[in-house]
Scaffold this motif. Structure first.
Motif, PDB file in Angstrom:
ATOM      1  N   LYS A 390       0.721  -1.189  -0.065  1.00 14.49           N
ATOM      2  CA  LYS A 390      -0.027   0.056  -0.231  1.00 14.49           C
ATOM      3  C   LYS A 390       0.647   1.201  -0.113  1.00 14.49           C
ATOM      4  CE  LYS A 390      -4.042   1.831   0.535  1.00 14.49           C
ATOM      5  NZ  LYS A 390      -5.216   1.095   1.133  1.00 14.49           N
ATOM      6  N   THR A 403      -4.699   1.631  -6.429  1.00 19.53           N
ATOM      7  CA  THR A 403      -5.395   0.517  -5.739  1.00 19.53           C
ATOM      8  C   THR A 403      -6.500  -0.043  -6.247  1.00 19.53           C
ATOM      9  OG1 THR A 403      -6.349   2.014  -4.207  1.00 19.53           O
ATOM     10  CG2 THR A 403      -4.126   1.351  -3.765  1.00 19.53           C
ATOM     11  N   THR A 404      -7.235  -1.205  -5.652  1.00 18.76           N
ATOM     12  CA  THR A 404      -8.095  -1.785  -6.381  1.00 18.76           C
ATOM     13  C   THR A 404      -9.407  -1.083  -6.730  1.00 18.76           C
ATOM     14  OG1 THR A 404      -8.859  -2.791  -4.264  1.00 18.76           O
ATOM     15  CG2 THR A 404      -7.038  -4.039  -5.368  1.00 18.76           C
ATOM     16  N   LEU A 405      -9.760  -0.109  -5.782  1.00 19.83           N
ATOM     17  CA  LEU A 405     -11.017   0.416  -5.923  1.00 19.83           C
ATOM     18  C   LEU A 405     -12.186  -0.661  -5.585  1.00 19.83           C
ATOM     19  CD1 LEU A 405     -11.509   3.737  -8.125  1.00 19.83           C
ATOM     20  CD2 LEU A 405     -13.460   2.687  -6.763  1.00 19.83           C
ATOM     21  N   LEU A 406     -11.905  -1.596  -5.020  1.00 19.16           N
ATOM     22  CA  LEU A 406     -12.894  -2.237  -4.407  1.00 19.16           C
ATOM     23  C   LEU A 406     -13.900  -2.012  -3.411  1.00 19.16           C
ATOM     24  CD1 LEU A 406     -11.210  -5.847  -5.532  1.00 19.16           C
ATOM     25  CD2 LEU A 406     -13.699  -5.062  -6.102  1.00 19.16           C
ATOM     26  N   SER A 407     -13.454  -0.896  -2.701  1.00 19.47           N
ATOM     27  CA  SER A 407     -14.062  -0.454  -1.189  1.00 19.47           C
ATOM     28  C   SER A 407     -15.583  -0.284  -1.455  1.00 19.47           C
ATOM     29  CB  SER A 407     -13.217   0.935  -0.745  1.00 19.47           C
ATOM     30  OG  SER A 407     -13.143   1.787  -1.813  1.00 19.47           O
ATOM     31  N   GLN A 448      -4.875  -5.118   4.093  1.00 15.02           N
ATOM     32  CA  GLN A 448      -5.658  -3.901   3.991  1.00 15.02           C
ATOM     33  C   GLN A 448      -6.960  -4.254   4.562  1.00 15.02           C
ATOM     34  OE1 GLN A 448      -4.319  -0.919   2.922  1.00 15.02           O
ATOM     35  NE2 GLN A 448      -2.885  -2.224   3.185  1.00 15.02           N
ATOM     36  N   TRP A 536     -14.673   8.830  -4.840  1.00 16.90           N
ATOM     37  CA  TRP A 536     -13.533   7.903  -4.450  1.00 16.90           C
ATOM     38  C   TRP A 536     -12.133   8.792  -4.406  1.00 16.90           C
ATOM     39  CZ3 TRP A 536      -8.798   6.199  -5.858  1.00 16.90           C
ATOM     40  CH2 TRP A 536      -8.176   4.993  -5.455  1.00 16.90           C
ATOM     41  N   HIS A 539      -6.158   6.246  -0.759  1.00 12.14           N
ATOM     42  CA  HIS A 539      -6.077   6.231   0.793  1.00 12.14           C
ATOM     43  C   HIS A 539      -5.137   7.408   1.213  1.00 12.14           C
ATOM     44  CE1 HIS A 539      -6.064   5.020   4.876  1.00 12.14           C
ATOM     45  NE2 HIS A 539      -4.649   4.776   4.793  1.00 12.14           N
ATOM     46  N   ARG A 542      -6.633  10.738   0.705  1.00 14.32           N
ATOM     47  CA  ARG A 542      -7.500  10.734   1.947  1.00 14.32           C
ATOM     48  C   ARG A 542      -6.732  11.367   3.168  1.00 14.32           C
ATOM     49  NH1 ARG A 542     -12.389   6.278   1.476  1.00 14.32           N
ATOM     50  NH2 ARG A 542     -11.960   6.134  -0.987  1.00 14.32           N
ATOM     51  N   ASP A 571     -17.662   4.804  -0.948  1.00 13.98           N
ATOM     52  CA  ASP A 571     -17.635   3.880  -0.352  1.00 13.98           C
ATOM     53  C   ASP A 571     -17.784   4.137   1.415  1.00 13.98           C
ATOM     54  OD1 ASP A 571     -15.155   5.117   0.512  1.00 13.98           O
ATOM     55  OD2 ASP A 571     -13.921   4.002  -0.585  1.00 13.98           O
ATOM     56  N   GLU A 573     -18.411   4.314   4.572  1.00 11.50           N
ATOM     57  CA  GLU A 573     -18.752   3.161   5.777  1.00 11.50           C
ATOM     58  C   GLU A 573     -18.383   3.702   6.993  1.00 11.50           C
ATOM     59  OE1 GLU A 573     -19.696  -0.366   5.405  1.00 11.50           O
ATOM     60  OE2 GLU A 573     -17.913  -0.802   4.336  1.00 11.50           O
ATOM     61  N   ASN A 577     -14.797   5.281   8.159  1.00 16.93           N
ATOM     62  CA  ASN A 577     -14.691   6.811   7.982  1.00 16.93           C
ATOM     63  C   ASN A 577     -14.314   7.305   9.412  1.00 16.93           C
ATOM     64  OD1 ASN A 577     -14.634   9.073   6.359  1.00 16.93           O
ATOM     65  ND2 ASN A 577     -16.826   9.566   7.180  1.00 16.93           N
ATOM     66  N   ASN A 580     -10.883   6.015  10.478  1.00 12.85           N
ATOM     67  CA  ASN A 580      -9.624   6.785   9.764  1.00 12.85           C
ATOM     68  C   ASN A 580      -9.621   8.296  10.144  1.00 12.85           C
ATOM     69  OD1 ASN A 580      -8.103   4.913   7.802  1.00 12.85           O
ATOM     70  ND2 ASN A 580     -10.107   4.260   7.497  1.00 12.85           N
TER      71      ASN A 580
HETATM   72  P1  FAD Z   1      -7.182  -1.193  -1.554  1.00 10.10           P
HETATM   73  O1  FAD Z   1      -5.750  -0.444  -1.140  1.00 10.10           O
HETATM   74  O2  FAD Z   1      -7.300  -1.657  -2.755  1.00 10.10           O
HETATM   75  O3  FAD Z   1      -7.314  -1.989  -0.005  1.00 10.10           O
HETATM   76  C1  FAD Z   1      -8.534  -3.123  -0.244  1.00 10.10           C
HETATM   77  C2  FAD Z   1      -9.543  -3.051   0.598  1.00 10.10           C
HETATM   78  O4  FAD Z   1      -9.062  -2.928   2.071  1.00 10.10           O
HETATM   79  C3  FAD Z   1     -10.262  -1.839   0.418  1.00 10.10           C
HETATM   80  O5  FAD Z   1     -11.445  -1.880  -0.696  1.00 10.10           O
HETATM   81  C4  FAD Z   1     -10.974  -1.558   1.779  1.00 10.10           C
HETATM   82  O6  FAD Z   1     -12.231  -2.499   1.903  1.00 10.10           O
HETATM   83  C5  FAD Z   1      -9.884  -2.145   2.885  1.00 10.10           C
HETATM   84  N1  FAD Z   1      -9.077  -0.928   3.197  1.00 10.10           N
HETATM   85  C6  FAD Z   1      -8.080  -0.447   2.708  1.00 10.10           C
HETATM   86  N2  FAD Z   1      -7.395   0.556   3.661  1.00 10.10           N
HETATM   87  C7  FAD Z   1      -8.209   0.647   4.573  1.00 10.10           C
HETATM   88  C8  FAD Z   1      -8.288   1.454   5.815  1.00 10.10           C
HETATM   89  N3  FAD Z   1      -7.322   2.403   6.109  1.00 10.10           N
HETATM   90  N4  FAD Z   1      -9.522   1.223   6.416  1.00 10.10           N
HETATM   91  C9  FAD Z   1     -10.581   0.443   6.308  1.00 10.10           C
HETATM   92  N5  FAD Z   1     -10.452  -0.504   5.391  1.00 10.10           N
HETATM   93  C10 FAD Z   1      -9.464  -0.271   4.418  1.00 10.10           C
HETATM   94  N6  FAD Z   1     -12.700   3.298   3.450  1.00 10.10           N
HETATM   95  C11 FAD Z   1     -13.812   2.880   3.472  1.00 10.10           C
HETATM   96  O7  FAD Z   1     -14.188   1.651   3.059  1.00 10.10           O
HETATM   97  N7  FAD Z   1     -15.130   3.606   3.753  1.00 10.10           N
HETATM   98  C12 FAD Z   1     -14.694   4.874   4.223  1.00 10.10           C
HETATM   99  O8  FAD Z   1     -15.623   5.676   4.563  1.00 10.10           O
HETATM  100  C13 FAD Z   1     -13.467   5.223   4.351  1.00 10.10           C
HETATM  101  N8  FAD Z   1     -13.262   6.664   4.778  1.00 10.10           N
HETATM  102  C14 FAD Z   1     -11.966   7.186   4.956  1.00 10.10           C
HETATM  103  C15 FAD Z   1     -11.594   8.217   5.650  1.00 10.10           C
HETATM  104  C16 FAD Z   1     -10.246   8.644   5.800  1.00 10.10           C
HETATM  105  C17 FAD Z   1     -10.109   9.970   6.333  1.00 10.10           C
HETATM  106  C18 FAD Z   1      -9.339   8.006   5.572  1.00 10.10           C
HETATM  107  C19 FAD Z   1      -7.902   8.335   5.462  1.00 10.10           C
HETATM  108  C20 FAD Z   1      -9.567   6.473   4.915  1.00 10.10           C
HETATM  109  C21 FAD Z   1     -10.753   6.243   4.731  1.00 10.10           C
HETATM  110  N9  FAD Z   1     -10.997   4.818   4.125  1.00 10.10           N
HETATM  111  C22 FAD Z   1     -12.193   4.437   4.159  1.00 10.10           C
HETATM  112  C23 FAD Z   1     -10.038   3.902   4.012  1.00 10.10           C
HETATM  113  C24 FAD Z   1      -9.247   3.705   2.774  1.00 10.10           C
HETATM  114  O9  FAD Z   1      -8.833   4.914   2.208  1.00 10.10           O
HETATM  115  C25 FAD Z   1     -10.133   3.081   1.607  1.00 10.10           C
HETATM  116  O10 FAD Z   1     -10.784   1.824   1.952  1.00 10.10           O
HETATM  117  C26 FAD Z   1      -9.450   2.628   0.297  1.00 10.10           C
HETATM  118  O11 FAD Z   1      -8.832   3.912  -0.126  1.00 10.10           O
HETATM  119  C27 FAD Z   1     -10.333   2.252  -0.670  1.00 10.10           C
HETATM  120  O12 FAD Z   1      -9.826   2.068  -2.014  1.00 10.10           O
HETATM  121  P2  FAD Z   1      -9.243   0.477  -2.515  1.00 10.10           P
HETATM  122  O13 FAD Z   1     -10.441  -0.439  -2.512  1.00 10.10           O
HETATM  123  O14 FAD Z   1      -8.588   0.846  -3.931  1.00 10.10           O
HETATM  124  O15 FAD Z   1      -8.216   0.045  -1.282  1.00 10.10           O
END
Ligand code: FAD
Length: 783
Positions: A390, A403-407, A448, A536, A539, A542, A571, A573, A577, A580
């Motif tokens: 990450k 990243t995957t954007l699967l959130s 993650q 979106w 991370h 954010r 995404d 949650e 949210n 973090n």
């Molecule tokens: P990837 O890097 O591909 O990670 C795979 C999966 O892991 C994600 O889809 C997610 O489900 C989980 N994941 C990864 N990092 C985190 C993390 N730090 N916390 C929780 N789960 C994580 N994520 C949310 O799903 N919903 C939110 O409301 C949310 N709010 C955020 C607010 C702030 C201020 C910050 C700093 C982060 C927040 N995140 C949130 C966490 C994280 O930024 C996102 O989950 C992530 O960027 C989603 O992109 P991705 O699917 O490409 O992640």
């Protein structure tokens, strides 16, 4: 007579006009289906006489075959191999003498790996009604952007199509009413024996489910709440294994999960191959019920007041009014009755919500089919999965993002988190056998997902206060500007009352400019604009904006930022949210407040050309890369020759050839130091959100906090318009003209092991804390 809608159906109409009715819902996206490798579509024979028994039982199968043929379908030409071959009835499970089951979809908009759905089917139901309640609480009381509504609706339609594909009589039955009010009457009307759903540990959901379970119990209906479909591990069980405490660090989470299934979640379950029928149409009909319980057609649009049982903490009014640009008379989502238009139990459209589909600007598509296709794309890329770290993923990458954007799929349950985990593990295992390098937890993909479980379990334990400052036992109290106001319920619990205090007009101005992407820091503005447009951001993006709003610039309460994210993220949650935001503002999970993200040095490392900024802040498109992160430093003649002058506060947009971009709203170095001093002081005082001095307001004396003359405001929501904009006085605008200084970069963040230590202990505790992803940001840059 033929009901036709959507591309596929138009294609079918061309050849079979007059006697084919679509079996696949009209809005199935052919490309999403293709991605999900759906190769056959079934179409129901429509006899002229609708009462004819064959009208329900005979089907045509179209073999779609290849991408090329899908393409032809998109242009309304059927593939050559289309055959009008009647086949036997679809794979409906033989009706049994088993129970009537109501399956309530909520956080699980998928058919694959759904432990709750599998449980429902294991009961061998005689009838199964797949239900979605269109709940006014979510519609009006949670901030949701048009982008997230669109994502949700796509998920609902997709799951409905998948249900129909398994049994032509099935679909997602949407009932438009608050579950607390309608589920009881539905259980009675439909003579349901068992109600099954996936367990949801969110605070509101717990209250809702307790009420529904109580009502069902009174009716003698069995309720099965199936754990661990939404998270890798059952959050309540994680809390139990963590000694009944919230999980405030990864190490706590990992230790707890090792006691559950050896740290490995259960393997995913297969998609069901057949489904029982719902009830007959006559029995499904709820017209009488509408009259009986007084909701639905003819009862106005007053869904909130008419239907919603009052849960503590729910404010009044529509937090999404600002999204409903089609006008309040177009918000007909509830007034069209429990069953929706044509009594079809259909998925509400954006228009029915009063939302103009043109305001949907996200490129990200919802639905199980689309989500599984995204997952598969990454799984096929073994090198990506095996080496994913990450901290090495660039927050400035777009199309594709790093990243995957699967959130959002995790949020809506359109992709199973366990499938994600195990598909990745299988790739890692294969690579291990091939002696290839794999990255490790917590920076790899399974790591993650563990972060997600950590926040879920913490939230599951703490409930409502997890999302707020006051009453929150794990959140340090910091006397930020723009704090929420609270109401106290009958049990003495504190709930945000939907307003906040503007104790400092300048902080309000900073907040507005942050939200609207006009801080004068191009990196921050680009991220905030991407967030609003697409729902979106990466991370680390954010991290950057959250740090900037709170302890790294504006000194504004994290609750304000969390609200904006709640509204705009697709995404969003509650647990992740709030968790973090607490991490980033150093109120919980993490405590190194002296480490701040620079809005200039940090993005420069990832993207020296400023490509990301040029994309989302097009005013600066032509700026030389030397000035892309600090455009106000460019000579005025250059600014003009690049078509944008740097002045003002961003309200003025310029005209024609000459655009305008604001000056930085403050001197970052000064503000950073200001914030560090403030947070340090708060750590020294050492209050937490559940301290009686915080609840009583006594904290104001401890911090010499002066809020005389402060204004109370509605919480910000919507497109910059939730709160009236105000021009602040001259002194403030002088402040806005300050220039940026140099900054020394940023980087390491470590997680905080929370226990109620005092500030000194916390500082000492920094030594030996486990490194996390963010600690490696500046050191490990891929590309
Ligand atoms: P990837 O890097 O591909 O990670 C795979 C999966 O892991 C994600 O889809 C997610 O489900 C989980 N994941 C990864 N990092 C985190 C993390 N730090 N916390 C929780 N789960 C994580 N994520 C949310 O799903 N919903 C939110 O409301 C949310 N709010 C955020 C607010 C702030 C201020 C910050 C700093 C982060 C927040 N995140 C949130 C966490 C994280 O930024 C996102 O989950 C992530 O960027 C989603 O992109 P991705 O699917 O490409 O992640």
């Amino acid at each position: 007579m033929v009901y036709v809608g959507g591309k596929i159906c138009r294609a079918v109409k061309a050849v079979c006009a007059g006697y084919v009715e679509h079996h696949v819902p009209s809005d199935l996206d052919p490309f999403a289906a293709l991605n999900a490798q759906i190769s056959k579509l079934k179409f129901k024979l429509k006899c002229p006489d609708l009462d004819h028994p064959q009208a329900r039982r005979d089907y045509f199968v179209i073999d779609i075959g290849s991408a090329e043929e899908w393409g032809k379908l998109g242009r309304y030409t059927l593939p050559a191999k289309f055959k009008k071959t009647p086949v036997s009835a679809p794979a409906a499970a033989p009706s049994s003498s088993g129970p009537r089951v109501l399956y309530w979809f909520r956080t699980d908009l998928r058919l694959h790996d759904s432990p709750a759905l599998a449980h429902a089917l294991s009961l061998n139901p005689s009838h199964l009604v797949p239900l979605w309640t269109w709940d006014p609480h979510y519609v009006y009381r949670q901030r949701v952007s048009a982008n997230r509504w669109a994502f949700l609706v796509a998920c609902m339609r997709d799951v409905s199509s998948s249900l129909t594909a398994l049994n032509g009589r099935q679909k997602l039955h949407v009932v438009r009413a608050a579950p607390g009010q309608v589920i009881g009457p539905l259980l009675k009307r439909w003579k349901i024996d068992v109600l099954v759903f996936e367990r949801d540990t969110d605070a509101y959901a717990r209250m809702r489910d307790a009420e529904v379970t109580r009502v069902a119990g009174e009716l003698g209906v069995r309720v099965v709440s199936v754990p661990a479909g939404r998270t890798l591990f059952d959050s309540d069980e994680v809390v139990r294994q963590n000694g009944g405490r919230p999980t405030m660090s990864m190490s706590q989470l990992v230790k707890a999960t090792e006691k559950i299934g050896d740290g490995k979640p259960a393997r995913p379950l297969d998609t069901p191959k057949s489904l029982p029928d719902p009830l007959d149409e006559g029995e499904m009909d709820l017209s009488d019920l509408e009259r009986e319980i007084g909701i639905g057609v003819g009862h106005g649009t007053g869904a909130i007041s008419d239907q919603e049982p009052k849960f503590a903490g729910a404010g009044d009014g529509d937090l999404n009014a600002v999204q409903r640009t089609l006008g309040s008379d177009k918000d007909v989502q509830f007034s069209v009755g429990l069953m929706g238009p044509q009594k079809s139990f259909g998925v509400p459209t954006l228009e029915e919500m009063g939302i103009d589909p043109k305001t949907v600007t996200t490129p990200h598509v919802g639905g199980e089919s689309a989500g599984l296709a995204v997952l598969q794309k990454y799984i096929d890329n073994e090198e990506y999965v095996g080496t994913f770290e990450k901290p090495a993923t660039a927050p400035t990458d777009f199309e594709p993002q790093a990243t995957t954007l699967l959130s959002p799929h995790m949020h809506f349950g359109s992709v199973s988190v366990r499938k994600f985990w195990w598909d990745v593990q299988d790739v890692l295992e294969k690579r291990r056998k091939e002696k290839k390098h794999n990255s490790i937890e917590p920076v790899n993909l399974p790591g993650q997902l563990l972060f997600r479980d950590m926040y879920f379990a913490a939230h599951a334990k703490i409930g409502v206060p997890f999302g707020q400052a006051v009453g929150n036992p794990v959140a340090r109290f910091i006397p930020w500007h723009l704090q929420s106001n609270y109401a106290i319920d009958e049990e003495g619990k504190y709930h945000s009352d939907g307003t906040y205090t503007v104790d400092d007009p300048q902080a309000e101005e900073y907040f507005r400019r942050w939200k609207e992407g006009r801080t004068g820091f191009p990196w921050i503005d680009a991220l905030m604009r991407q967030l609003k447009q697409e729902g979106w951001i990466h991370h680390l993006g954010r991290h950057a904006v959250a740090c900037f709003l709170t302890r790294g610039g504006c000194y504004v309460s994290w609750e304000r930022g969390a609200e904006v994210f709640e509204e705009w993220l697709i995404d969003h949650e509650v647990a992740c949210n709030a968790g973090n935001w607490m991490w980033l503002s150093c109120t919980a999970f993490f405590s190194q407040f002296y480490r701040c993200y620079s809005p200039t040095a940090f993005p420069k490392k990832w993207d020296p050309e400023g490509t990301f900024v040029r994309r989302y802040v097009p005013e600066l498109e032509r700026f030389d890369k030397r000035y892309i992160y600090e455009p106000h430093k460019a000579p005025i003649a250059d600014q003009k020759s690049w078509g944008c002058v740097i002045k003002g506060d961003g309200i003025e947009k310029g005209n024609g050839e000459m655009k305008v971009y604001p000056k930085p709203m403050f001197d970052f170095n000064e503000r950073r130091q200001f914030c560090i001093d403030k947070v340090k002081e708060a750590y020294r005082v050492g209050l937490y959100g559940d301290d009686k001095r915080v609840k009583s307001g006594e904290w104001k004396k401890l911090f010499s906090y002066d809020d005389r003359g402060a204004q109370r405001k509605e919480e910000a929501n919507g497109v910059f318009g939730g709160v009236k904009r105000r021009k602040w006085d001259e002194q403030d605008s002088e402040e806005r003209d300050l220039h940026l200084g140099e900054e020394d970069g940023n980087g390491g963040e470590r997680e905080e092991r929370h226990e109620h230590k005092d500030a000194k202990e916390q500082d000492r505790g920094k030594k030996g804390q486990q490194k996390t992803l963010d600690a490696m940001i500046t050191r490990k840059k891929r590309k």
